[in-house]
Each structure stands twice: as C-alpha cells, then as structure tokens.
Enzyme design. Structure first.
Site, PDB file in Angstrom:
ATOM      1  CG  ASP A  64      73.226  57.372  78.354  1.00 14.24           C
ATOM      2  OD1 ASP A  64      73.560  56.559  79.247  1.00 14.24           O
ATOM      3  OD2 ASP A  64      72.181  57.272  77.681  1.00 14.24           O
ATOM      4  CE1 TYR A 125      68.745  63.585  82.647  1.00 15.27           C
ATOM      5  CE2 TYR A 125      66.873  62.710  83.867  1.00 15.27           C
ATOM      6  CZ  TYR A 125      68.211  62.651  83.512  1.00 15.27           C
ATOM      7  OH  TYR A 125      69.007  61.668  84.032  1.00 15.27           O
TER       8      TYR A 125
END
Length: 284
Positions: A64, A125
C-alpha cells in the site's frame, strides 16, 4: 491459469527494494499517481529502447501507499531478443534511470514455472514502533511509528501466540469481493532492540488487505494495557471486523523477504496457491 512463458519470451526475476514514503503503493493507478510498478516499467521501457511497448511486472506482494520493501520480488516476460541484447548492462542502466527511492538489485532468468506471486510460500514483514516518550528519531521518522503509551512486549507476545496457525482472518482484513481471508500465520513475535525500537516480525503464506497493520493495531492495545492478552484471539474467533481494531499507519511496515520453494516444486506451488481455500467443516 498456466505459468508457461509465451514462445519467444524469457521470464526474468527482479529483486528490488524501495522507500514507500513518496509512492501511492506498488500497483499502477489511473490519474498519474506515482507508483513503484509505474517507475520500474517506465525505466525498463526506456533502457531497452522499447518505444511504446510496456513489459508488465508481476509482484510477490502488492504494498500500500507508504509501505516500504527491502526484499520485494517481481517478474517480467521480455522478448528473447531484448533480453539477449540488454541483460549484461540492464542492471546498471536501470540504476541510472530509476529514481533514488527504488532500486533493482538483481536481474536473472527465472527457472521454469516461476511466478513471483504464486510461487511464493511465505512473505515476511517487519513493523517497527517506539514508545519513547520523546518520540521517533527524526532520521527514522518515515520507518518507525510512535506510540505514546508505554508498551509491554511480553504481553504482546502472549497475545500474538494465540493468533498463530491457519485461520479465517476476516476480523483483521479489509474484505475484497471473491477473495478468501483464510491465511496461515507462521510467525508473529515482537522484540525490543537496544535502541528501544520494537520490531514485530510477521510471516505468513500470504496476507489479505490490511492484515499486518490490523494485527499490529490489536497488539498495541494489549501492549499499552487497554485490552487483555486474550482479546486479539477473541476478535479473531468472532470472524468480523471490530471497530476497536485500528489499522496502524503504513510507514512502520516493511516487506523484508519473500520465500520460494526449490525449483522442482514451483509448478506444484503455483497450482496450490491458486486454489480457493477453506477451513475444515466447510467454513468460508
């Protein structure tokens, strides 16, 4: 869907990183917004002198706006003639053409059956946050979230353990039409470094939209004492979005690494990844 490369083309794997601060995410968008995919495809078109032809990238995980990547992976199918002509100097030419907030570190012909998205067996992540009462080091302000309550890392790790495994993460995902929210969360742990920064490591076979940032939002509520350690697990079991779960800001999130199986297992992994998942008992 087949992963066979069209005759006359070569599939090329790209390993890359970027600072997401000034990007509107990975994927190309209408309206001229700046994206990572757009910058790399424009650079490829220029350095290969391909005129009006754009060679489209497929990425391991779309990030994003504001999210960073240290170990992103993508692939592109190039005509054999273009690859033969340019591959020896392509990396250096891209370095000269790309903006400074995105870098391609490696370019190589991919093994048979490789797909940057569907071949992946996990994505890892890191989310970084500090509870320093003075705020965030100015040099790290684009990569670390400031949380203005003291955080109990042990309580957060206790809560995180209840979320591991295969579940329907609908309570932590932004629903997308026709997409499953079943994922296998392989690792979720938090560690405070000597500098006081808390790093959450989050690894799963795949992630649905907003999943990592929602999980971190729930764990922060546990860490600062606003919720008990069993609360994130109860939210997960409820299976619906909870308004108390905040999606934390994107700048603390970095895609660190993407894992792939051995070459001979790529085709089987591609097929498995495309199957719509369900939980035992017919749920979802």
């Amino acid at each position: 869907m087949s992963d066979e490369v069209e005759p006359g083309f070569v599939r090329v794997r790209l390993d890359l990183s970027y600072d997401g601060t000034e990007f509107s995410g990975w994927a190309k968008q209408a309206g001229g917004r700046r994206t990572v995919q757009g910058e790399i495809e424009d650079a490829l078109r220029t350095v290969t002198r391909s005129g009006g032809t754009t060679y489209e990238l497929t990425v391991a995980g779309r990030t994003d706006a504001g999210v960073h990547a240290r170990g992103q992976v993508a692939h592109v199918d190039l005509p054999e003639a273009v690859w033969r002509e340019h591959h020896e100097k392509l990396l250096k030419r891209l370095a000269g053409r790309l903006p400074k907030d995105v870098r391609v570190w490696a370019l190589r012909e991919a093994p048979s059956g490789f797909n940057a998205r569907f071949s992946a067996v996990w994505r890892r992540y890191a989310y970084r946050v500090t509870d320093n009462p003075g705020g965030v080091d100015p040099l790290l302000r684009h990569h670390v979230l400031w949380h203005d309550w003291p955080l109990d890392v042990d309580a957060m790790n206790e809560a995180a353990e209840r979320l591991l495994g295969e579940h329907d993460f609908a309570a932590y995902c932004k629903k997308r039409e026709g997409a499953t929210t079943i994922r296998t969360l392989q690792e979720l742990r938090l560690e405070r470094g000597a500098d006081g920064i808390i790093t959450a490591t989050v690894r799963a076979d795949a992630f649905c939209h907003n999943m990592v940032r929602s999980l971190i939002g729930a764990l922060l509520f546990v860490g600062d004492g606003h919720r008990p350690s069993d609360w994130p697990g109860k939210v997960l079991a409820a299976g619906v979005r909870d308004s108390a779960v905040h999606v934390v800001r994107p700048h603390g999130l970095t895609l660190e690494e993407v894992g792939y199986p051995a070459d001979e297992l790529l085709a089987a992994r591609n097929k498995e990844a495309r199957n719509r998942r369900s939980l035992p008992g017919g749920c979802c």
